[in-house]
Design a protein around this motif. Structure first.
Motif, PDB file in Angstrom:
ATOM      1  N   ASN A  91       0.780  -1.242   0.000  1.00 44.77           N
ATOM      2  CA  ASN A  91       0.000   0.000   0.000  1.00 44.77           C
ATOM      3  C   ASN A  91       0.811   1.292   0.000  1.00 44.77           C
ATOM      4  O   ASN A  91       0.393   2.277  -0.615  1.00 44.77           O
ATOM      5  N   PRO A  92       1.973   1.341   0.672  1.00 48.89           N
ATOM      6  CA  PRO A  92       2.697   2.621   0.704  1.00 48.89           C
ATOM      7  C   PRO A  92       3.378   3.004  -0.610  1.00 48.89           C
ATOM      8  O   PRO A  92       3.889   4.123  -0.725  1.00 48.89           O
ATOM      9  N   TYR A  93       3.382   2.109  -1.590  1.00 47.05           N
ATOM     10  CA  TYR A  93       4.231   2.317  -2.756  1.00 47.05           C
ATOM     11  C   TYR A  93       3.443   2.399  -4.059  1.00 47.05           C
ATOM     12  O   TYR A  93       2.339   1.884  -4.173  1.00 47.05           O
ATOM     13  N   GLN A  94       4.084   3.026  -5.037  1.00 53.29           N
ATOM     14  CA  GLN A  94       3.532   3.115  -6.387  1.00 53.29           C
ATOM     15  C   GLN A  94       4.617   2.684  -7.373  1.00 53.29           C
ATOM     16  O   GLN A  94       5.129   3.492  -8.149  1.00 53.29           O
ATOM     17  N   PRO A  95       4.976   1.406  -7.333  1.00 52.90           N
ATOM     18  CA  PRO A  95       6.097   0.929  -8.155  1.00 52.90           C
ATOM     19  C   PRO A  95       5.701   0.697  -9.602  1.00 52.90           C
ATOM     20  O   PRO A  95       4.524   0.555  -9.941  1.00 52.90           O
ATOM     21  N   LYS A  96       6.713   0.652 -10.454  1.00 53.13           N
ATOM     22  CA  LYS A  96       6.475   0.261 -11.846  1.00 53.13           C
ATOM     23  C   LYS A  96       6.759  -1.229 -12.035  1.00 53.13           C
ATOM     24  O   LYS A  96       6.417  -1.811 -13.061  1.00 53.13           O
ATOM     25  N   GLN A  97       7.395  -1.831 -11.013  1.00 53.67           N
ATOM     26  CA  GLN A  97       7.745  -3.248 -11.082  1.00 53.67           C
ATOM     27  C   GLN A  97       7.949  -3.785  -9.673  1.00 53.67           C
ATOM     28  O   GLN A  97       8.454  -3.071  -8.796  1.00 53.67           O
ATOM     29  N   ILE A  98       7.562  -5.032  -9.463  1.00 54.22           N
ATOM     30  CA  ILE A  98       7.813  -5.715  -8.197  1.00 54.22           C
ATOM     31  C   ILE A  98       8.591  -6.987  -8.495  1.00 54.22           C
ATOM     32  O   ILE A  98       8.219  -7.759  -9.390  1.00 54.22           O
ATOM     33  N   ILE A  99       9.674  -7.198  -7.755  1.00 55.82           N
ATOM     34  CA  ILE A  99      10.465  -8.419  -7.878  1.00 55.82           C
ATOM     35  C   ILE A  99      10.469  -9.113  -6.521  1.00 55.82           C
ATOM     36  O   ILE A  99      10.755  -8.487  -5.498  1.00 55.82           O
ATOM     37  N   ILE A 100      10.164 -10.390  -6.516  1.00 56.21           N
ATOM     38  CA  ILE A 100       9.997 -11.157  -5.278  1.00 56.21           C
ATOM     39  C   ILE A 100      11.081 -12.223  -5.172  1.00 56.21           C
ATOM     40  O   ILE A 100      11.377 -12.936  -6.139  1.00 56.21           O
ATOM     41  N   TYR A 101      11.682 -12.316  -3.999  1.00 59.25           N
ATOM     42  CA  TYR A 101      12.499 -13.492  -3.677  1.00 59.25           C
ATOM     43  C   TYR A 101      12.027 -14.026  -2.330  1.00 59.25           C
ATOM     44  O   TYR A 101      12.310 -13.434  -1.281  1.00 59.25           O
ATOM     45  N   CYS A 102      11.335 -15.133  -2.339  1.00 59.18           N
ATOM     46  CA  CYS A 102      10.822 -15.720  -1.102  1.00 59.18           C
ATOM     47  C   CYS A 102      10.369 -17.149  -1.392  1.00 59.18           C
ATOM     48  O   CYS A 102      10.030 -17.475  -2.529  1.00 59.18           O
ATOM     49  N   GLY A 103      10.364 -17.961  -0.347  1.00 53.00           N
ATOM     50  CA  GLY A 103       9.940 -19.355  -0.489  1.00 53.00           C
ATOM     51  C   GLY A 103      10.941 -20.315   0.109  1.00 53.00           C
ATOM     52  O   GLY A 103      10.583 -21.397   0.599  1.00 53.00           O
ATOM     53  N   GLU A 104      12.202 -19.919   0.090  1.00 54.79           N
ATOM     54  CA  GLU A 104      13.257 -20.774   0.639  1.00 54.79           C
ATOM     55  C   GLU A 104      13.031 -21.052   2.124  1.00 54.79           C
ATOM     56  O   GLU A 104      13.184 -22.183   2.595  1.00 54.79           O
ATOM     57  N   ASN A 105      12.633 -20.015   2.859  1.00 50.12           N
ATOM     58  CA  ASN A 105      12.427 -20.183   4.306  1.00 50.12           C
ATOM     59  C   ASN A 105      11.169 -20.980   4.632  1.00 50.12           C
ATOM     60  O   ASN A 105      11.066 -21.545   5.722  1.00 50.12           O
ATOM     61  N   ASP A 106      10.219 -21.006   3.709  1.00 51.32           N
ATOM     62  CA  ASP A 106       9.031 -21.832   3.933  1.00 51.32           C
ATOM     63  C   ASP A 106       9.442 -23.295   4.082  1.00 51.32           C
ATOM     64  O   ASP A 106       8.974 -23.996   4.980  1.00 51.32           O
ATOM     65  N   PHE A 107      10.337 -23.739   3.205  1.00 47.12           N
ATOM     66  CA  PHE A 107      10.820 -25.122   3.275  1.00 47.12           C
ATOM     67  C   PHE A 107      11.714 -25.343   4.484  1.00 47.12           C
ATOM     68  O   PHE A 107      11.659 -26.396   5.124  1.00 47.12           O
ATOM     69  N   ALA A 108      12.548 -24.351   4.797  1.00 45.27           N
ATOM     70  CA  ALA A 108      13.445 -24.488   5.945  1.00 45.27           C
ATOM     71  C   ALA A 108      12.660 -24.549   7.252  1.00 45.27           C
ATOM     72  O   ALA A 108      13.081 -25.208   8.209  1.00 45.27           O
ATOM     73  N   ASP A 109      11.513 -23.877   7.278  1.00 46.71           N
ATOM     74  CA  ASP A 109      10.670 -23.852   8.467  1.00 46.71           C
ATOM     75  C   ASP A 109       9.993 -25.204   8.697  1.00 46.71           C
ATOM     76  O   ASP A 109       9.674 -25.563   9.831  1.00 46.71           O
ATOM     77  N   ASP A 110       9.763 -25.935   7.608  1.00 50.85           N
ATOM     78  CA  ASP A 110       9.104 -27.251   7.698  1.00 50.85           C
ATOM     79  C   ASP A 110       9.656 -28.125   6.588  1.00 50.85           C
ATOM     80  O   ASP A 110       9.235 -28.019   5.438  1.00 50.85           O
ATOM     81  N   ASP A 111      10.615 -28.985   6.917  1.00 44.08           N
ATOM     82  CA  ASP A 111      11.285 -29.764   5.880  1.00 44.08           C
ATOM     83  C   ASP A 111      10.400 -30.841   5.264  1.00 44.08           C
ATOM     84  O   ASP A 111      10.810 -31.518   4.324  1.00 44.08           O
ATOM     85  N   GLN A 112       9.179 -31.005   5.793  1.00 45.92           N
ATOM     86  CA  GLN A 112       8.219 -31.947   5.203  1.00 45.92           C
ATOM     87  C   GLN A 112       7.216 -31.239   4.291  1.00 45.92           C
ATOM     88  O   GLN A 112       6.313 -31.872   3.744  1.00 45.92           O
ATOM     89  N   LEU A 113       7.392 -29.946   4.143  1.00 42.97           N
ATOM     90  CA  LEU A 113       6.434 -29.150   3.378  1.00 42.97           C
ATOM     91  C   LEU A 113       6.444 -29.553   1.907  1.00 42.97           C
ATOM     92  O   LEU A 113       7.499 -29.710   1.297  1.00 42.97           O
ATOM     93  N   LYS A 114       5.262 -29.712   1.344  1.00 43.57           N
ATOM     94  CA  LYS A 114       5.140 -30.071  -0.061  1.00 43.57           C
ATOM     95  C   LYS A 114       5.316 -28.830  -0.934  1.00 43.57           C
ATOM     96  O   LYS A 114       4.919 -27.728  -0.563  1.00 43.57           O
TER      97      LYS A 114
END
Length: 218
Positions: A91-114
């Motif tokens: 909400n605070p931003y008016q970007p022309k582009q968004i780049i995401i890096y996330c997901g690695e910690n989801d697996f590290a948090d639960d090594d059985q995660l599908k």
């Protein structure tokens, strides 16, 4: 007097427990808000959202000197956290582009995660972005294969493959694959691109990311 004392004690306990029960990463989000108050975020910037690979890229603007970048990575975050704080991150931003890096910690948090669970979490966040920014470029950087998390690579590889397929079907979207540039000539992960924890990257690792990211950046 007793009623006043009781009310005071009740308020004190309420304040105490409200402070104790702050959700994870609450302070990181408050820090972002403080930064935005101290200096208004620029419009039409490239907004980076994600976990520690962005957080530790403190000199990211030096890698992209001709770009205006807002870095809102917070270390340890998972896609669940991006979804939880979506309004604060978008909400605070008016970007022309968004780049995401996330997901690695989801697996590290639960090594059985599908892998499908992580993919669905990403799709949820993507939809939240699109509900606010239907026409900007949205890109996802592939999950890197950190040597310290080698046992999780199969799930990460599957998640990368499925997110890539999803992004290919979306308008103004791309999957930025940084996995190959981090391999040696034999196809093995270059451990020299990581600092001692074998999780976070050296400047050379970020330089390689930069070489892959530049063609996608507005």
């Amino acid at each position: 007097m007793k009623k006043t004392l009781a009310a005071f004690l009740l308020l004190t306990f309420a304040l105490f427990f409200s402070q104790e029960k702050k959700p994870m990463f609450w302070q990181d989000i408050q820090n972002f808000k403080k930064m935005d108050l101290e200096k208004a975020p620029p419009k039409d910037a490239i907004l980076l959202i994600g976990s520690s690979s962005f957080t530790k890229w403190t000199d990211v603007n030096n890698y992209f000197p001709d770009k205006t970048i807002i870095n809102r990575g917070f270390g340890g975050s998972r896609l669940t956290d991006l979804n939880y704080y979506a309004n604060d991150l978008l909400n605070p931003y008016q970007p022309k582009q968004i780049i995401i890096y996330c997901g690695e910690n989801d697996f590290a948090d639960d090594d059985q995660l599908k892998a499908d669970v992580v993919v669905d979490r990403f799709k949820t966040f993507y939809k939240k972005i699109r509900s606010k920014f239907p026409n900007i470029e949205v890109d996802y950087i592939s999950i890197k294969y950190s040597p310290s998390r080698e046992k999780l690579w199969p799930q990460m590889e599957e998640a990368n493959r499925k997110i890539a397929a999803f992004m290919k079907k979306q308008p103004k979207s791309a999957f930025i694959d940084i996995t190959k540039v981090m391999q040696d000539t034999n196809g093995n992960i270059r451990k020299d691109l990581f600092v001692e924890d074998m999780l976070h990257m050296t400047p050379e690792g970020y330089q390689l990311w930069t070489s892959v990211m530049i063609p996608y950046m507005k």
